[in-house]
Design a protein around this motif. Structure first.
Motif, PDB file in Angstrom:
ATOM      1  N   THR A  69      36.605  -4.022  17.589  1.00  0.00           N
ATOM      2  CA  THR A  69      36.990  -5.079  18.533  1.00  0.00           C
ATOM      3  C   THR A  69      38.417  -4.862  19.053  1.00  0.00           C
ATOM      4  N   ASP A  70      39.118  -3.838  18.523  1.00  0.00           N
ATOM      5  CA  ASP A  70      40.457  -3.527  19.055  1.00  0.00           C
ATOM      6  C   ASP A  70      40.335  -3.077  20.513  1.00  0.00           C
ATOM      7  N   ALA A  71      39.351  -2.210  20.772  1.00  0.00           N
ATOM      8  CA  ALA A  71      39.196  -1.666  22.125  1.00  0.00           C
ATOM      9  C   ALA A  71      38.894  -2.790  23.115  1.00  0.00           C
ATOM     10  N   GLY A 131      51.591   7.435  21.036  1.00  0.00           N
ATOM     11  CA  GLY A 131      50.883   7.319  19.761  1.00  0.00           C
ATOM     12  C   GLY A 131      49.482   7.897  19.862  1.00  0.00           C
ATOM     13  N   ALA A 132      48.960   8.350  18.726  1.00  0.00           N
ATOM     14  CA  ALA A 132      47.599   8.916  18.711  1.00  0.00           C
ATOM     15  C   ALA A 132      46.919   8.575  17.383  1.00  0.00           C
ATOM     16  N   GLY A 133      47.268   7.435  16.804  1.00  0.00           N
ATOM     17  CA  GLY A 133      46.645   6.995  15.552  1.00  0.00           C
ATOM     18  C   GLY A 133      45.382   6.200  15.836  1.00  0.00           C
ATOM     19  N   GLY A 134      44.980   5.388  14.865  1.00  0.00           N
ATOM     20  CA  GLY A 134      43.736   4.632  14.990  1.00  0.00           C
ATOM     21  C   GLY A 134      43.738   3.673  16.164  1.00  0.00           C
ATOM     22  N   ALA A 135      44.812   2.905  16.320  1.00  0.00           N
ATOM     23  CA  ALA A 135      44.871   1.926  17.405  1.00  0.00           C
ATOM     24  C   ALA A 135      44.930   2.648  18.755  1.00  0.00           C
ATOM     25  N   ALA A 136      45.635   3.773  18.793  1.00  0.00           N
ATOM     26  CA  ALA A 136      45.725   4.545  20.043  1.00  0.00           C
ATOM     27  C   ALA A 136      44.341   4.971  20.512  1.00  0.00           C
ATOM     28  N   LYS A 137      43.496   5.355  19.563  1.00  0.00           N
ATOM     29  CA  LYS A 137      42.141   5.787  19.922  1.00  0.00           C
ATOM     30  C   LYS A 137      41.380   4.664  20.604  1.00  0.00           C
ATOM     31  N   SER A 191      54.007  16.345  23.298  1.00  0.00           N
ATOM     32  CA  SER A 191      54.681  15.945  22.056  1.00  0.00           C
ATOM     33  C   SER A 191      55.758  14.897  22.356  1.00  0.00           C
ATOM     34  N   LEU A 192      56.173  14.219  21.315  1.00  0.00           N
ATOM     35  CA  LEU A 192      57.151  13.129  21.451  1.00  0.00           C
ATOM     36  C   LEU A 192      58.560  13.714  21.560  1.00  0.00           C
ATOM     37  N   GLU A 193      58.860  14.232  22.762  1.00  0.00           N
ATOM     38  CA  GLU A 193      60.206  14.757  23.012  1.00  0.00           C
ATOM     39  C   GLU A 193      60.791  13.995  24.176  1.00  0.00           C
ATOM     40  N   SER A 227      53.568   2.651  15.355  1.00  0.00           N
ATOM     41  CA  SER A 227      54.090   1.521  14.581  1.00  0.00           C
ATOM     42  C   SER A 227      55.606   1.411  14.710  1.00  0.00           C
ATOM     43  N   ILE A 228      56.202   2.204  15.621  1.00  0.00           N
ATOM     44  CA  ILE A 228      57.660   2.123  15.827  1.00  0.00           C
ATOM     45  C   ILE A 228      57.997   0.736  16.385  1.00  0.00           C
ATOM     46  N   GLY A 229      58.936   0.062  15.714  1.00  0.00           N
ATOM     47  CA  GLY A 229      59.318  -1.285  16.168  1.00  0.00           C
ATOM     48  C   GLY A 229      58.681  -2.374  15.334  1.00  0.00           C
ATOM     49  N   CYS A 268      52.696  -8.529  25.056  1.00  0.00           N
ATOM     50  CA  CYS A 268      52.986  -8.310  23.636  1.00  0.00           C
ATOM     51  C   CYS A 268      51.698  -8.187  22.810  1.00  0.00           C
ATOM     52  N   GLY A 269      51.842  -7.580  21.640  1.00  0.00           N
ATOM     53  CA  GLY A 269      50.693  -7.274  20.779  1.00  0.00           C
ATOM     54  C   GLY A 269      49.927  -8.488  20.277  1.00  0.00           C
ATOM     55  N   ALA A 270      50.584  -9.651  20.275  1.00  0.00           N
ATOM     56  CA  ALA A 270      49.905 -10.862  19.804  1.00  0.00           C
ATOM     57  C   ALA A 270      48.698 -11.184  20.682  1.00  0.00           C
ATOM     58  N   TRP A 276      42.750 -11.549  20.783  1.00  0.00           N
ATOM     59  CA  TRP A 276      41.457 -11.230  21.398  1.00  0.00           C
ATOM     60  C   TRP A 276      40.552 -10.411  20.471  1.00  0.00           C
ATOM     61  N   GLN A 277      41.160  -9.450  19.727  1.00  0.00           N
ATOM     62  CA  GLN A 277      40.293  -8.684  18.813  1.00  0.00           C
ATOM     63  C   GLN A 277      39.731  -9.621  17.744  1.00  0.00           C
ATOM     64  N   GLY A 278      40.549 -10.624  17.359  1.00  0.00           N
ATOM     65  CA  GLY A 278      40.093 -11.612  16.375  1.00  0.00           C
ATOM     66  C   GLY A 278      39.029 -12.523  16.962  1.00  0.00           C
TER      67      GLY A 278
HETATM   68  P1  NAP Z   1      48.151   4.715  12.414  1.00  0.00           P
HETATM   69  O1  NAP Z   1      46.758   5.145  12.587  1.00  0.00           O
HETATM   70  O2  NAP Z   1      48.841   4.936  11.111  1.00  0.00           O
HETATM   71  O3  NAP Z   1      49.010   5.447  13.585  1.00  0.00           O
HETATM   72  C1  NAP Z   1      50.411   5.333  13.633  1.00  0.00           C
HETATM   73  C2  NAP Z   1      50.946   6.008  14.897  1.00  0.00           C
HETATM   74  O4  NAP Z   1      52.368   5.783  14.955  1.00  0.00           O
HETATM   75  C3  NAP Z   1      50.753   7.518  14.953  1.00  0.00           C
HETATM   76  O5  NAP Z   1      50.622   7.919  16.294  1.00  0.00           O
HETATM   77  C4  NAP Z   1      52.087   8.026  14.356  1.00  0.00           C
HETATM   78  O6  NAP Z   1      52.418   9.338  14.762  1.00  0.00           O
HETATM   79  C5  NAP Z   1      53.043   7.054  14.985  1.00  0.00           C
HETATM   80  N1  NAP Z   1      54.285   6.907  14.238  1.00  0.00           N
HETATM   81  C6  NAP Z   1      54.466   6.200  13.081  1.00  0.00           C
HETATM   82  N2  NAP Z   1      55.759   6.272  12.703  1.00  0.00           N
HETATM   83  C7  NAP Z   1      56.397   7.031  13.634  1.00  0.00           C
HETATM   84  C8  NAP Z   1      57.744   7.461  13.779  1.00  0.00           C
HETATM   85  N3  NAP Z   1      58.688   7.117  12.919  1.00  0.00           N
HETATM   86  N4  NAP Z   1      58.051   8.225  14.855  1.00  0.00           N
HETATM   87  C9  NAP Z   1      57.106   8.567  15.747  1.00  0.00           C
HETATM   88  N5  NAP Z   1      55.800   8.200  15.659  1.00  0.00           N
HETATM   89  C10 NAP Z   1      55.462   7.435  14.603  1.00  0.00           C
HETATM   90  O7  NAP Z   1      48.325   3.161  12.707  1.00  0.00           O
HETATM   91  P2  NAP Z   1      47.475   2.269  13.740  1.00  0.00           P
HETATM   92  O8  NAP Z   1      46.345   1.633  13.061  1.00  0.00           O
HETATM   93  O9  NAP Z   1      47.211   3.096  14.957  1.00  0.00           O
HETATM   94  O10 NAP Z   1      48.526   1.086  14.068  1.00  0.00           O
HETATM   95  C11 NAP Z   1      49.682   1.339  14.865  1.00  0.00           C
HETATM   96  C12 NAP Z   1      50.375   0.028  15.220  1.00  0.00           C
HETATM   97  O11 NAP Z   1      49.496  -0.766  16.032  1.00  0.00           O
HETATM   98  C13 NAP Z   1      50.710  -0.849  13.993  1.00  0.00           C
HETATM   99  O12 NAP Z   1      51.978  -1.426  14.219  1.00  0.00           O
HETATM  100  C14 NAP Z   1      49.628  -1.919  14.012  1.00  0.00           C
HETATM  101  O13 NAP Z   1      50.070  -3.140  13.442  1.00  0.00           O
HETATM  102  C15 NAP Z   1      49.421  -2.074  15.522  1.00  0.00           C
HETATM  103  N6  NAP Z   1      48.096  -2.629  15.859  1.00  0.00           N
HETATM  104  C16 NAP Z   1      48.060  -3.780  16.597  1.00  0.00           C
HETATM  105  C17 NAP Z   1      46.844  -4.337  16.930  1.00  0.00           C
HETATM  106  C18 NAP Z   1      46.815  -5.615  17.723  1.00  0.00           C
HETATM  107  O14 NAP Z   1      45.770  -6.276  17.741  1.00  0.00           O
HETATM  108  N7  NAP Z   1      47.884  -5.990  18.404  1.00  0.00           N
HETATM  109  C19 NAP Z   1      45.642  -3.720  16.534  1.00  0.00           C
HETATM  110  C20 NAP Z   1      45.712  -2.533  15.799  1.00  0.00           C
HETATM  111  C21 NAP Z   1      46.954  -2.000  15.472  1.00  0.00           C
HETATM  112  P3  NAP Z   1      51.831  10.622  13.935  1.00  0.00           P
HETATM  113  O15 NAP Z   1      50.422  10.798  14.422  1.00  0.00           O
HETATM  114  O16 NAP Z   1      52.714  11.736  14.316  1.00  0.00           O
HETATM  115  O17 NAP Z   1      51.895  10.251  12.470  1.00  0.00           O
END
Ligand code: NAP
Length: 257
Positions: free
Chosen positions: A82-84, A107-113, A155-157, A176-178, A222-224, A229-231
């Motif tokens: 439901t994030d998407a 970003g390219a983590g779980g939420a980024a996907k 890359s993050l440059e 998760s920066i910030g 903002c993320g809230a 909405w995902q909730g």
């Molecule tokens: P995750 O899968 O752990 O991914 C974290 C991402 O942040 C990766 O791209 C990671 O880069 C990058 N990162 C972390 N620390 C960094 C640093 N110091 N410098 C540069 N890049 C950094 O986490 P996630 O699940 O995607 O969650 C990410 C954020 O989204 C969290 O703050 C979470 O609370 C928020 N979120 C919000 C919602 C919402 O509903 N608003 C929903 C889901 C998530 P690498 O790949 O290089 O490690």
């Protein structure tokens, strides 16, 4: 947010947190059936691995490779992301058109996907910048292969951030920066008016990135908003009732600072 919504609609549900280790995740999911729990939200670090423990996975969640919501229907466990959809709903709500828009995802983590898939499905032109470039490249490839998306990875440059920021109409921070700090993923000097800056980090409510973007005259989200909405979408899957989204949002805004 969930409990306030249940109380508002007089529904006999309760939302509680469980801290579950990686080792205990299979037992926790089995326990969900045994305890006849209606649903679960799943968060870091279980969103990907939990897919293998479910009976069925929604097509989009399967493509994203992450489940954040499980629904238990008579012992059959179904996984959703439901994030998407939550992310998209915040844009629809604000009349923001996505097709053809140039968007930088940091970003390219779980939420980024989840964010990238939602934007690619709506035909955005996507640039992904991530600290680990191979993860950005893998995500861009996935978007191209599965959705024939216009996607590129860097890359993050600082030079990449500068060039990308100058060429896009929208920036989404999915790192998760910030989160709980005053750090920001992109220097303020690259922000400007006529830019939409969306930070999915929701704690604090006004992140440093959003504060700096506002000072530059950029529009911000903002993320809230996404959190609510995902909730709300998960709430509807579990209860079958229309979610009181505004009440859920207000609960978040009142709790977070
Ligand atoms: P995750 O899968 O752990 O991914 C974290 C991402 O942040 C990766 O791209 C990671 O880069 C990058 N990162 C972390 N620390 C960094 C640093 N110091 N410098 C540069 N890049 C950094 O986490 P996630 O699940 O995607 O969650 C990410 C954020 O989204 C969290 O703050 C979470 O609370 C928020 N979120 C919000 C919602 C919402 O509903 N608003 C929903 C889901 C998530 P690498 O790949 O290089 O490690």
């Amino acid at each position: 947010m969930h409990n306030t919504a249940y109380e508002t609609l007089h529904l006999d549900y309760l939302y509680v947190p469980f801290r579950v280790t990686k080792e205990q995740l299979p037992n926790a999911i089995r326990g969900m059936r045994a305890l006849n729990m209606r649903g679960l939200n799943v968060t870091i670090p279980h969103k990907a691995v939990v897919l293998t423990m479910l009976d069925q996975v929604d097509e989009r969640a399967g493509k994203i490779g992450a489940v954040n919501t499980i629904v238990n229907t008579n012992g059959i466990l179904s996984g959703f992301n439901t994030d998407a959809e939550g992310f998209m709903r915040t844009l629809v709500e604000k009349d923001i058109r996505i097709p053809g828009k140039r968007i930088l995802i940091i970003g390219a983590g779980g939420a980024a996907k989840a964010v990238a898939f939602a934007l690619a499905e709506h035909k955005a032109r996507i640039m992904i910048i991530n600290r680990s470039q191979e993860k950005a490249a893998a995500l861009a490839k996935q978007l191209k292969d599965q959705l024939q998306a216009d996607a590129a990875a860097y890359s993050l440059e600082e030079s990449n951030l500068r060039e990308a920021a100058a060429s896009v109409e929208m920036i989404v921070n999915t790192t998760s920066i910030g989160m709980g700090t005053a750090d920001t993923p992109i220097p303020a000097r690259y922000l400007r008016k006529n830019l939409l800056v969306y930070d999915i980090v929701y704690n604090p409510l006004r992140t440093q990135l959003l504060r700096e973007a506002e000072l530059k005259g950029a529009m911000t989200i903002c993320g809230a908003e996404m959190l609510a909405w995902q909730g709300a979408i998960a709430f509807e899957k579990w209860t079958g009732c229309k979610a009181p989204v505004e009440i859920m949002k207000n609960t978040i805004y009142n709790k977070l600072t």
